[in-house]
Write an enzyme that holds these catalytic residues in place. Structure first.
Site, PDB file in Angstrom:
ATOM      1  N   ASN A 210       0.844  -1.203   0.000  1.00  0.00           N
ATOM      2  CA  ASN A 210       0.000   0.000   0.000  1.00  0.00           C
ATOM      3  C   ASN A 210       0.876   1.248   0.000  1.00  0.00           C
ATOM      4  O   ASN A 210       2.098   1.153   0.035  1.00  0.00           O
ATOM      5  CB  ASN A 210      -0.977  -0.024   1.186  1.00  0.00           C
ATOM      6  CG  ASN A 210      -0.254  -0.030   2.516  1.00  0.00           C
ATOM      7  OD1 ASN A 210       0.412   0.924   2.869  1.00  0.00           O
ATOM      8  ND2 ASN A 210      -0.369  -1.132   3.249  1.00  0.00           N
ATOM      9  N   ASP A 278      -4.852  -5.835   5.124  1.00  0.00           N
ATOM     10  CA  ASP A 278      -5.906  -6.637   5.760  1.00  0.00           C
ATOM     11  C   ASP A 278      -5.897  -8.079   5.264  1.00  0.00           C
ATOM     12  O   ASP A 278      -6.327  -8.978   5.956  1.00  0.00           O
ATOM     13  CB  ASP A 278      -7.272  -6.003   5.485  1.00  0.00           C
ATOM     14  CG  ASP A 278      -7.438  -4.710   6.271  1.00  0.00           C
ATOM     15  OD1 ASP A 278      -6.986  -4.675   7.427  1.00  0.00           O
ATOM     16  OD2 ASP A 278      -7.990  -3.733   5.727  1.00  0.00           O
ATOM     17  N   LYS A 288       8.641 -17.640  -9.153  1.00  0.00           N
ATOM     18  CA  LYS A 288       7.937 -16.568  -9.846  1.00  0.00           C
ATOM     19  C   LYS A 288       6.849 -17.140 -10.761  1.00  0.00           C
ATOM     20  O   LYS A 288       7.103 -18.114 -11.481  1.00  0.00           O
ATOM     21  CB  LYS A 288       8.956 -15.766 -10.672  1.00  0.00           C
ATOM     22  CG  LYS A 288       8.363 -14.532 -11.285  1.00  0.00           C
ATOM     23  CD  LYS A 288       9.392 -13.792 -12.105  1.00  0.00           C
ATOM     24  CE  LYS A 288       8.695 -12.727 -12.923  1.00  0.00           C
ATOM     25  NZ  LYS A 288       9.494 -12.264 -14.033  1.00  0.00           N
ATOM     26  N   PRO A 306      -3.956 -11.374  10.557  1.00  0.00           N
ATOM     27  CA  PRO A 306      -4.301 -11.091  11.951  1.00  0.00           C
ATOM     28  C   PRO A 306      -4.373  -9.585  12.154  1.00  0.00           C
ATOM     29  O   PRO A 306      -3.640  -8.836  11.508  1.00  0.00           O
ATOM     30  CB  PRO A 306      -3.103 -11.673  12.725  1.00  0.00           C
ATOM     31  CG  PRO A 306      -1.989 -11.759  11.746  1.00  0.00           C
ATOM     32  CD  PRO A 306      -2.628 -11.977  10.410  1.00  0.00           C
ATOM     33  N   ASP A 307      -5.252  -9.156  13.044  1.00  0.00           N
ATOM     34  CA  ASP A 307      -5.340  -7.724  13.362  1.00  0.00           C
ATOM     35  C   ASP A 307      -4.408  -7.457  14.547  1.00  0.00           C
ATOM     36  O   ASP A 307      -4.670  -7.869  15.671  1.00  0.00           O
ATOM     37  CB  ASP A 307      -6.786  -7.352  13.699  1.00  0.00           C
ATOM     38  CG  ASP A 307      -6.956  -5.844  13.807  1.00  0.00           C
ATOM     39  OD1 ASP A 307      -6.080  -5.186  14.415  1.00  0.00           O
ATOM     40  OD2 ASP A 307      -7.950  -5.323  13.273  1.00  0.00           O
ATOM     41  N   ILE A 308      -3.315  -6.776  14.269  1.00  0.00           N
ATOM     42  CA  ILE A 308      -2.268  -6.577  15.285  1.00  0.00           C
ATOM     43  C   ILE A 308      -2.793  -5.698  16.413  1.00  0.00           C
ATOM     44  O   ILE A 308      -2.650  -6.020  17.600  1.00  0.00           O
ATOM     45  CB  ILE A 308      -1.013  -5.941  14.644  1.00  0.00           C
ATOM     46  CG1 ILE A 308      -0.533  -6.820  13.487  1.00  0.00           C
ATOM     47  CG2 ILE A 308       0.090  -5.745  15.668  1.00  0.00           C
ATOM     48  CD1 ILE A 308       0.468  -6.169  12.575  1.00  0.00           C
ATOM     49  N   LYS A 340     -14.833   1.959  15.274  1.00  0.00           N
ATOM     50  CA  LYS A 340     -13.537   1.258  15.208  1.00  0.00           C
ATOM     51  C   LYS A 340     -12.871   1.186  16.582  1.00  0.00           C
ATOM     52  O   LYS A 340     -12.268   0.180  16.939  1.00  0.00           O
ATOM     53  CB  LYS A 340     -12.630   1.956  14.199  1.00  0.00           C
ATOM     54  CG  LYS A 340     -11.502   1.086  13.705  1.00  0.00           C
ATOM     55  CD  LYS A 340     -10.776   1.690  12.519  1.00  0.00           C
ATOM     56  CE  LYS A 340     -11.479   1.407  11.212  1.00  0.00           C
ATOM     57  NZ  LYS A 340     -10.743   1.916  10.052  1.00  0.00           N
ATOM     58  N   LYS A 344     -11.876  -2.428  17.978  1.00  0.00           N
ATOM     59  CA  LYS A 344     -10.463  -2.790  18.150  1.00  0.00           C
ATOM     60  C   LYS A 344     -10.068  -2.938  19.613  1.00  0.00           C
ATOM     61  O   LYS A 344      -9.020  -3.476  19.922  1.00  0.00           O
ATOM     62  CB  LYS A 344      -9.572  -1.728  17.505  1.00  0.00           C
ATOM     63  CG  LYS A 344      -9.835  -1.506  16.019  1.00  0.00           C
ATOM     64  CD  LYS A 344      -8.865  -2.291  15.183  1.00  0.00           C
ATOM     65  CE  LYS A 344      -9.034  -1.946  13.712  1.00  0.00           C
ATOM     66  NZ  LYS A 344      -8.081  -2.653  12.880  1.00  0.00           N
TER      67      LYS A 344
HETATM   68  N1  CTP Z   1      -4.324  -2.673  11.976  1.00  0.00           N
HETATM   69  C1  CTP Z   1      -3.581  -3.713  12.502  1.00  0.00           C
HETATM   70  N2  CTP Z   1      -3.628  -4.940  11.902  1.00  0.00           N
HETATM   71  C2  CTP Z   1      -4.371  -5.134  10.802  1.00  0.00           C
HETATM   72  C3  CTP Z   1      -5.123  -4.075  10.256  1.00  0.00           C
HETATM   73  C4  CTP Z   1      -5.069  -2.853  10.860  1.00  0.00           C
HETATM   74  O1  CTP Z   1      -2.915  -3.530  13.514  1.00  0.00           O
HETATM   75  N3  CTP Z   1      -4.393  -6.327  10.238  1.00  0.00           N
HETATM   76  C5  CTP Z   1      -4.289  -1.390  12.690  1.00  0.00           C
HETATM   77  C6  CTP Z   1      -3.653  -0.261  11.955  1.00  0.00           C
HETATM   78  O2  CTP Z   1      -2.274  -0.157  12.263  1.00  0.00           O
HETATM   79  C7  CTP Z   1      -4.434   0.929  12.484  1.00  0.00           C
HETATM   80  C8  CTP Z   1      -5.799   0.378  12.771  1.00  0.00           C
HETATM   81  O3  CTP Z   1      -5.627  -1.011  12.861  1.00  0.00           O
HETATM   82  O4  CTP Z   1      -3.904   1.355  13.717  1.00  0.00           O
HETATM   83  C9  CTP Z   1      -6.886   0.713  11.775  1.00  0.00           C
HETATM   84  O5  CTP Z   1      -6.702   0.071  10.591  1.00  0.00           O
HETATM   85  P1  CTP Z   1      -7.836   0.127   9.431  1.00  0.00           P
HETATM   86  O6  CTP Z   1      -7.212  -0.541   8.273  1.00  0.00           O
HETATM   87  O7  CTP Z   1      -8.310   1.510   9.269  1.00  0.00           O
HETATM   88  O8  CTP Z   1      -8.982  -0.689  10.091  1.00  0.00           O
HETATM   89  P2  CTP Z   1      -9.724  -1.965   9.604  1.00  0.00           P
HETATM   90  O9  CTP Z   1     -10.024  -2.761  10.809  1.00  0.00           O
HETATM   91  O10 CTP Z   1      -8.952  -2.625   8.556  1.00  0.00           O
HETATM   92  O11 CTP Z   1     -11.087  -1.406   9.064  1.00  0.00           O
HETATM   93  P3  CTP Z   1     -11.529  -0.921   7.599  1.00  0.00           P
HETATM   94  O12 CTP Z   1     -10.447  -1.367   6.666  1.00  0.00           O
HETATM   95  O13 CTP Z   1     -12.794  -1.614   7.422  1.00  0.00           O
HETATM   96  O14 CTP Z   1     -11.633   0.546   7.704  1.00  0.00           O
END
Ligand code: CTP
Length: 417
Positions: A210, A278, A288, A306-308, A340, A344
């Protein structure tokens, strides 16, 4: 007035014309109440005499690793153990290289290798020597290891050349020493910061990434470090220098970032500024993907990462006291950010709008400035547009306030019980 009263400084004076400025530095440090003990290297002794150094510091001057008397009286290990801060001024290219590579063939380099105290270096050398990739790579290594640096400055050099390499003036060095030794708002705290994008491999050469530059996350790591915190920065791939005095750990994927964050715990503060992918390709090919082998464009199926932020914010043990997330939104900012924050499980969210502005330019990613909102459990604050550095400083200040309030509440609770 005596802001360094009771502090002990070990000043290493290495070889360079700027060594004369070290004499003035001794005077200024002592004027602020610090005790100054000096090591004069062989090179340094060609520019200033041990007699001047000793007269100004009112201490014995140390030069020889093999001096029986010095070892009997003090010992090179004790020289660093008894100091609060080691200052190397001037820090010659040679001594910087020795420090980087762990050489210990004279008193100064041995003391530096054995040091368990913060080190502040004031480089001084010819501009070509400073710009040489060898010196620049040494400096980058030292900064990454947490060695503090003051200068060099640009200007006319004693050798007749002009450029970067002049040692900082003694007054600036004094301020840098005060900055290191004064008690700061976040002294004793450990802060974890994530920054930059993640790369999710499709095959060895392609990835899903990204646009995050890491500028905001890196600025936050610097600001927290300047506020006195010990900082671990977990960064995705970025084109930025490592912030000074910060331990920087590089990762590529979201899963690696989560692992590095867990490794860095326990932390008092955690700021998740990284733009974490995500999703990742369900399968990452180890060869490749060749166009010639495919009859059509490959289908890439994705798996959720995973959502850190959520993982760390909802830890039962080791949850940092203050967990801050970021949100990049293109619409319905306040509503989305409030939702959010709950989802979170974090304490605050720093939110910004991303996407093109009226003139079609991207609002946040890669830009120098940013306009953010701070969403806490009770408030939604609009912060004026400012540079990413200013936003980082303001956030560090707010964090220090919040942590200070936590501390006071904790002390009140302890008193009652
Ligand atoms: N984040 C994280 N791990 C992930 C995705 C996001 O730690 N896999 C953290 C980012 O570092 C940021 C926060 O979550 O601090 C918000 O990320 P965002 O991408 O805006 O939230 P999402 O939960 O992905 O929601 P959406 O994409 O639906 O807006």
């Amino acid at each position: 007035m005596h802001s360094l009263k009771g502090k002990k400084i070990l000043l290493i004076i290495s070889g360079g014309i700027a060594a004369y400025k070290a004499l003035e530095l001794i005077r200024l440090l002592r004027g602020e109440g610090a005790g100054v003990r000096c090591i004069l290297t062989e090179g340094g002794s060609h520019f200033v005499t041990a007699l001047s150094v000793s007269a100004l510091s009112e201490e014995k001057v140390y030069s020889d690793l093999w001096s029986l008397t010095d070892e009997a009286e003090m010992g090179h290990i004790r020289l660093s153990r008894e100091a609060d801060l080691i200052v190397v001024a001037p820090a010659s290219a040679d001594l910087i290289a020795k420090l980087t590579h762990g050489l210990a063939n004279d008193l100064a380099s041995t003391v530096l290798l054995a040091a368990d105290k913060p080190i502040l270096i004031a480089p001084a050398m010819n501009p070509q020597m400073w710009n040489n990739p060898a010196t620049q790579s040494n400096i980058a290594t030292l900064r990454a290891r947490g060695v503090f640096q003051c200068g060099p400055e640009a200007g006319d050099m004693a050798c007749g050349e002009t450029g970067w390499g002049r040692m900082s003036e003694p007054a600036a060095l004094l301020e840098a020493v005060k900055g290191q030794l004064g008690r700061k708002a976040l002294s004793g705290m450990h802060a974890l910061v994530t920054s930059g994008p993640t790369y999710e491999a499709i095959d060895p050469v392609r990835f899903i990434g990204n646009r995050s530059s890491g500028k905001q996350g890196h600025a936050i790591a610097s600001a927290l470090s300047e506020a006195g915190a010990r900082v671990t920065l977990v960064s995705g791939p970025v084109a930025l220098p490592d912030p000074a005095g910060v331990k920087t750990v590089y990762v590529e994927s979201a899963r690696e970032m989560l692992e590095a964050c867990k490794q860095a715990l326990p932390a008092d503060i955690a700021v998740f500024a990284a733009a974490v992918g995500d999703w990742r390709p369900s399968v990452s090919k180890d060869r490749k993907i060749k166009k010639s082998n495919a009859s059509s464009a490959p289908d890439i199926t994705l798996t959720e990462n995973p959502d850190i932020l959520h993982t760390i914010a909802t830890l039962k043990k080791e949850r940092p006291r203050l967990v801050i997330g970021f949100a990049a939104e293109t619409e319905n900012l306040e509503k989305n950010v409030r939702a959010k924050l709950k989802k979170k499980g974090c304490d605050w969210i720093v939110a910004n709008e991303v996407g093109p502005d009226e003139s079609g330019q991207e609002k946040a990613f890669g830009r120098e400035s940013n306009q953010v909102y701070l969403c806490t459990r009770s408030d939604f604050e609009h912060w004026p547009k400012a540079s990413k550095r200013e936003i980082a400083l303001k956030l560090a200040e707010r964090i220090a306030q919040e942590i200070g309030d936590h501390e006071q509440a904790r002390k009140r609770r302890n008193k009652k019980s």
